[in-house]
Design an enzyme around this catalytic site. Structure first.
Site: not given
Ligand SMILES: CCCCCCCCCCCCCCCCCCCCCCCC(=O)SCCNC(=O)CCNC(=O)[C@H](O)C(C)(C)COP(=O)(O)OP(=O)(O)OC[C@H]1O[C@@H](n2cnc3c(N)ncnc32)[C@H](O)[C@@H]1OP(=O)(O)O
Ligand SMILES: Cc1cc2nc3c(=O)[nH]c(=O)nc-3n(C[C@H](O)[C@H](O)[C@H](O)COP(=O)(O)OP(=O)(O)OC[C@H]3O[C@@H](n4cnc5c(N)ncnc54)[C@H](O)[C@@H]3O)c2cc1C
Length: 665
Positions: A151, A190, A433
């Site tokens: 992000t 994070g 996520e």
């Molecule tokens: C040795 C010792 C070891 C010790 C071990 C210890 C064990 C215990 C420890 C445990 C502790 C840990 C605890 C963990 C708890 C969990 C915590 C987790 C914390 C996480 C923090 C958060 C992290 C994040 O947020 S990371 C950032 C995440 N960001 C996002 O999710 C972004 C969201 N956006 C998107 O995914 C995309 O941009 C999207 C999907 C909205 C649009 O993408 P794009 O524009 O490229 O696609 P489209 O044009 O809309 O679609 C094209 C096409 O692709 C398909 N598609 C899209 N995404 C996917 C996909 N992911 N997979 C498959 N297909 C996908 C989509 O459907 C379209 O398909 P068509 O067929 O063309 O329609």
């Molecule tokens: C606690 C926390 C931990 C995180 N950890 C990580 C990390 O470890 N690594 C990392 O990379 N990221 C991390 N993130 C980021 C996180 O993945 C993003 O904040 C999340 O994916 C949402 O994206 P954004 O902030 O751009 O929201 P935005 O997309 O800006 O969303 C704002 C508003 O716009 C709307 N919107 C946006 N696009 C569309 C669309 N296409 N259609 C309709 N509505 C739309 C949404 O619905 C929402 O209401 C973390 C976030 C938080 C809060």
């Protein structure tokens, strides 16, 4: 004051339980051996004195809280390593894991979380065998500590819009990482602030001026000895947040930072020395870590809720307030049916998502096996399932966690109840996520596509197979099967009317994109309805399956909860059901009666059901939810830990209040 061992109210509640609590604990843990293993880890972890907090976190400064979290993360890592815990995240051989134990050490998260949950999984999932060999070992030994940096300030949702660039320089066989603008700065990862020395950076690959899309790169950002940021790296912490204040989320910018060619993770796409790009079999494989984390969020959401509902139900059993009958003592607040209505659905919902999460994990593992032999047929269904179940589990469980907090009245507002913190970490799952609305729209995209292909004769995938059924009206049926059928009708009805709207909008001259946007409120409704039908179906079928192996007493209670879940959802979604099925007012009246009967039936088992989640007091971390039920004593003990209570008069009295009182300010 001498305390009894357990509050008599809880003693009484435990005596009315009709099933074997240990049997349910084993089921929820996915096996008696898993319960034993989890308890052994907990015994070890909670015996380490360095992992206990002397001063509650909320009384520390931001900096002290971070330093404390790091100290504990290091001790915890060591203990888990000695205990042989690797599963949970990396070598998940079965479905139980140690995340709840892990989390309980940190009320507000660990700065190592992303190392375990995304950095290592991305190396394993996106690296080729040579890269896995090199980086996985180093990460496992904590020689390198990493995060997942995707992000940016300007974009989180729209990954294709990310601006960080990785430009290949074929002369030196290096990538040059650059952040061309403020909005391109990574923002959120994070641990990034001051903890990690490496990270996975998702960046736009460019070779000879040509873009090749987002790719994962492993980038060193700090010196391994001094921990100073490397030249060209701008890194820091993003500041205070609603929750996760000890996770050290950070920002990161690059000024032409060079990394070796082999630091691009190359399992799926490759760049050769001379700059030739080989594309992966499916470009969405680069998004694989997100799919995995979305799958695991379903389980996290269920466990946040099960912790909150344990606290709220135990507290409701020991709290007495008001009068039910004038001549009787004040009842336990759990005797109020409105209180049961607020809370019992929390137990059922937690079960529903827990069992669904185990099922979804199996689907995910099966898909991974197919993907390993080049079969991507199930990817769209898996993507839709991961998106949609992440959404409804996170939003339902967060709503219910908040309901648990409110159900504890004023005391639920105390940090020492741990309910506010549980709400904070739970509500984050609605955003991270993949923001929930966006994930529903992704689901809708897959559903509309499947619907259109289906109308041209293509078979539906298993969770959409009922789309093929004719939507003929049939008499309302209040059995589980009947209700499931009704929700499938709602799903078909909402999807088909969304598709009709899309067609009408395009016919009226709107572009496909504008039609999609205009119909998007309907589309997210259709996506949610499909998710509901999936959860209803899986929860029921999993309990039917387990019902064959558990005792009759437990089976009966498990089905009470399934029924409660079904009837509650039917009453909640009455409007949709009235629109798309033959549900009548008479049916609603009898369902309401059924619901009230179910609350009454579950009441004697309420404490047994939450005891079966088997959360030790150290895991619940709550003054209101302890096993012994002495909530007031614990509230007072915790209050006395406030630094303000260390002295009878605070110096501010002399400095400000007294001069004010004397008119000398
Ligand atoms: C040795 C010792 C070891 C010790 C071990 C210890 C064990 C215990 C420890 C445990 C502790 C840990 C605890 C963990 C708890 C969990 C915590 C987790 C914390 C996480 C923090 C958060 C992290 C994040 O947020 S990371 C950032 C995440 N960001 C996002 O999710 C972004 C969201 N956006 C998107 O995914 C995309 O941009 C999207 C999907 C909205 C649009 O993408 P794009 O524009 O490229 O696609 P489209 O044009 O809309 O679609 C094209 C096409 O692709 C398909 N598609 C899209 N995404 C996917 C996909 N992911 N997979 C498959 N297909 C996908 C989509 O459907 C379209 O398909 P068509 O067929 O063309 O329609
Ligand atoms: C606690 C926390 C931990 C995180 N950890 C990580 C990390 O470890 N690594 C990392 O990379 N990221 C991390 N993130 C980021 C996180 O993945 C993003 O904040 C999340 O994916 C949402 O994206 P954004 O902030 O751009 O929201 P935005 O997309 O800006 O969303 C704002 C508003 O716009 C709307 N919107 C946006 N696009 C569309 C669309 N296409 N259609 C309709 N509505 C739309 C949404 O619905 C929402 O209401 C973390 C976030 C938080 C809060």
């Amino acid at each position: 004051m001498t305390l009894k061992k357990v509050n008599p109210d809880l003693e009484k509640e435990r005596s009315t339980c009709t099933f074997n609590i240990e049997e349910l604990t084993n089921l929820l843990d996915t096996g008696a051996h898993c319960t034993a293993e989890r308890r052994a880890v907990e015994d070890k972890v909670f015996s380490v004195k360095e992992l206990k907090d002397e001063i509650p976190d909320e009384f520390l400064s931001h900096k002290e809280r971070y330093e404390n979290a790091i100290r504990k993360s290091v001790f915890l890592h060591k203990v888990l390593q000695e205990t042989g815990v690797k599963r949970g995240v990396y070598n998940r051989s079965d479905k139980s894991d140690f995340r709840t134990t892990y989390y309980s050490i940190f009320k507000d998260g660990s700065p190592f979380m992303l190392q375990y949950s995304m950095f290592v999984p991305t190396i394993l999932g996106q690296g080729d065998s040579e890269q896995v060999e090199l980086w996985y070992k180093r990460a496992l030994n904590m020689e390198i500590i990493g995060t997942y940096a995707q992000t940016e300030l300007g974009h989180g949702t729209f990954i294709r819009g990310l601006e960080t660039e990785a430009v290949y320089d074929e002369k030196t066989e290096e990538f040059i990482l650059n952040s061309p603008s403020l909005s391109s700065y990574k923002w959120w990862p994070g641990g990034l602030g001051h903890t990690t020395n490496y990270c996975i950076v998702m960046a736009q690959l460019k070779i000879k001026g040509k873009p090749y899309g987002m790719q994962p790169f492993i980038v060193q950002i700090r010196d391994e000895e001094t921990h100073m940021p490397l030249p060209g790296v701008k890194v820091g912490e993003i500041g205070a947040k609603l929750a996760f204040n000890t996770v050290n989320n950070g920002f990161l910018g690059f000024e032409h930072v060079r990394i070796p060619r082999r630091h691009m993770l190359m399992r799926f796409s490759q760049v050769s020395k001379d700059g030739k790009f080989t594309s992966s079999a499916n470009p969405k494989l680069a998004y694989g870590t997100m799919v995995m984390v979305r799958v695991t969020i379903v389980n996290s959401a269920a466990t946040y809720l099960s912790r909150a509902v344990t606290i709220a139900i135990r507290y409701s059993a020991v709290r007495h307030q008001s009068k039910l009958k004038q001549n009787e003592p004040e009842p336990q607040i759990l005797d109020y049916v409105t209180q049961q209505h607020k809370l019992f659905i929390g137990i059922a919902t937690s079960h529903a998502y827990m069992f669904c999460s185990y099922w979804l994990w199996d689907v995910y593992v099966m898909y991974q096996k197919e993907q390993n032999v080049g079969n991507f047929d199930r990817l769209p269904e898996l993507h839709a399932l991961a998106c949609c179940l992440k959404v409804i589990s996170s939003s339902d469980c967060t709503g219910l966690v908040e309901k648990c907090r409110m159900s504890c009245g004023g005391h639920g507002f105390m940090m020492s109840s741990n309910l506010p913190q549980l709400y904070g970490i739970s509500t984050a799952t609605c955003t991270y996520e993949g923001e929930n609305t966006v994930m529903l729209l992704q689901t809708a995209r897959a559903l509309v596509k499947a619907w259109e292909l289906g109308s041209r004769g293509r078979p539906f995938s298993p969770t959409m197979s009922y789309f093929a059924e004719k939507n003929v009206p049939s008499k309302w049926d209040s059995s589980l099967e009947g209700i499931l059928n009704a929700f499938q009708k709602v799903s078909i009805g909402k999807l088909s009317s969304s598709v009709s709207s899309l067609q009408e909008y395009t016919k009226s001259g709107l572009s496909a994109e504008d039609a999609w946007n205009k119909a998007s409120v309907q589309l997210i409704g259709a996506a949610e309805a499909w998710g509901r039908a999936v959860v209803l179906s899986i929860y029921k079928s999993e309990i039917e399956r387990y019902g064959q192996t558990v005792s009759p007493a437990l089976k009966s209670v498990l089905f009470d909860l399934v029924e409660l879940y079904y009837v509650h959802l039917t009453l909640e979604k009455m409007g949709d059901l009235l629109l798309y099925t033959q549900l009548s007012e008479k049916d609603v009246v009898s369902l309401r009666k059924k619901y009230e009967d179910l609350l009454e039936k579950i009441r004697p088992n309420a404490i047994g059901l939450v005891d079966a989640f088997d959360y030790r007091d150290e895991v619940l971390n709550s003054t209101l939810g302890s096993y012994d039920g002495f909530a007031y004593e614990r509230l007072m003990t915790e209050a006395m830990k406030s630094p303000l209570n260390a002295e009878p008069v605070n110096q501010s009295f002399h400095k400000y209040i007294k001069p004010l009182m004397k008119g000398k300010l």
